[in-house]
Design a protein around this motif. Structure first.
Motif, short mmCIF file in Angstrom:
data_model
loop_
_atom_site.label_atom_id
_atom_site.label_comp_id
_atom_site.label_asym_id
_atom_site.label_seq_id
_atom_site.Cartn_x
_atom_site.Cartn_y
_atom_site.Cartn_z
N TYR A 86 0.83 -1.20 0.00
CA TYR A 86 0.00 0.00 0.00
C TYR A 86 0.87 1.25 0.00
N MET A 87 1.99 1.22 0.69
CA MET A 87 2.88 2.37 0.71
C MET A 87 3.41 2.67 -0.71
N ASN A 88 3.82 1.63 -1.41
CA ASN A 88 4.37 1.82 -2.75
C ASN A 88 3.30 2.30 -3.74
N VAL A 89 2.12 1.68 -3.67
CA VAL A 89 1.04 2.09 -4.58
C VAL A 89 0.60 3.52 -4.26
N GLY A 90 0.51 3.82 -2.95
CA GLY A 90 0.15 5.18 -2.56
C GLY A 90 1.17 6.20 -3.02
N GLY A 91 2.45 5.81 -3.00
CA GLY A 91 3.49 6.71 -3.47
C GLY A 91 3.35 7.04 -4.95
#
Length: 245
Positions: free
Chosen positions: A185-190
Motif C-alpha cells: 500500500y505504501m508503494n502504490v500510494g506513493g
C-alpha cells in the motif's frame, strides 16, 4: 523451480566454503538478471518498447471472483501467496524439518553437535527461499495488469522490498502477510502521490524510517533479554550463597 535451482549456488557456497550469502546472493542476482534479459530478447522481446510482451488476459492468473469484489488488480495470486505463507509457518513451527532449519539458523555448530546435518539445512533453506522468490516473480508477471519486464540492467524493487517486509514481520511468515500488504500500500500510494506533485522518494524515506525503527525494536528486545538473564543469574547466585551460609 528455476528460483530454487538458482538459489542452490549460494547455498552450496555457504554450506561448503562459508561464503557470505549476501555477497554471493547479490552476485547471483545480477548474473540471473542478465540471463533473463537474454532469454527475453530470444523469446518474448517487444522491440518497440525495449521490454517483454505483457501477458494477455486469457493467459494471466484467473480472478477467481476476487476481481469482482476488489477490482481487476486482485486475483487468485493473493490466495496463493497467503497459502504459501501459512504453509511456511506450519513447516517451521510444526515439523521436525522446520525445527532443524531454525536450530541451524540460530547456531549451526550446536545443531551439528546435536546430530543435525547443518550443510543440508543451509542448502535447503536457500533453495526454499529461491522457490518463494520464483513464485513471487511469477505471480507479479502473470497478474494480468499489463506488467512487463523491462530490458534494463537494474534489479526490480520487489526483491529489495522483501527485506523491510521480513523485518516488519519479525521473520514470521504470518507477520509477513500483513507487512507485505502494508509495504504494498505504501508503494502504490506513493505512485498516486505523484499526481499531487509529491516526490515518490518520500515513500522510500518513510519505509527506511520504518526499517530503522523495526531494527531498533529488535535491539531493545535483545537488551531486555540480556538484562533478564543477568538478573536471573544474580538471583541464582544469591540463593546459592544463602544456602551455603
Amino acid at each position: 523451480i528455476a528460483g530454487a535451482l538458482w538459489a542452490l549456488i549460494p547455498g552450496i557456497l555457504k554450506a561448503t566454503r562459508n561464503v557470505n550469502v549476501v555477497i554471493s546472493g547479490i552476485m547471483c542476482n545480477y548474473i540471473g538478471m542478465l540471463l533473463v534479459i537474454q532469454g527475453i530478447k530470444a523469446t518474448i522481446y517487444n522491440s518497440t518498447g525495449a521490454e517483454s510482451y505483457a501477458v494477455s488476459k486469457a493467459r494471466s492468473i484467473p480472478g477467481f471472483g476476487l476481481n469482482q469484489i476488489f477490482g481487476d488488480r486482485v486475483n487468485l495470486g493473493i490466495i496463493i501467496a497467503i497459502l504459501l505463507c501459512v504453509l511456511a509457518w506450519f513447516i517451521m513451527n510444526k515439523t521436525t524439518f522446520g525445527y532443524e532449519l531454525k536450530a541451524c539458523g540460530f547456531n549451526k555448530d550446536a545443531a551439528r553437535y546435536a546430530g543435525m546435518n547443518e550443510k543440508k539445512c543451509i542448502v535447503l533453506a536457500l533453495m526454499i527461499s529461491g522457490f518463494f522468490a520464483g513464485i513471487g516473480g511469477a505471480l507479479t508477471y502473470l497478474c494480468g495488469t499489463g506488467k512487463t519486464l523491462p530490458i534494463t540492467e537494474t534489479l526490480p524493487n520487489e526483491g529489495w522490498n522483501g527485506i523491510p517486509v521480513a523485518l516488519l514481520g519479525f521473520s514470521n511468515p504470518i507477520g509477513c502477510i500483513f507487512a507485505a500488504l502494508f509495504i504494498g500500500y505504501m508503494n502504490v500510494g506513493g505512485n498516486y502521490m505523484q499526481a499531487l506533485n509529491i516526490a515518490i522518494e518520500v515513500i522510500d524515506i518513510i519505509v527506511a524510517v520504518i526499517i530503522y525503527f523495526a531494527s531498533f525494536t529488535l535491539f531493545i528486545k535483545a537488551l531486555l533479554e540480556r538484562y533478564q538473564r543477568n538478573k536471573k543469574r544474580k538471583a541464582e547466585m544469591q540463593n546459592e550463597g544463602g544456602k551455603t551460609e
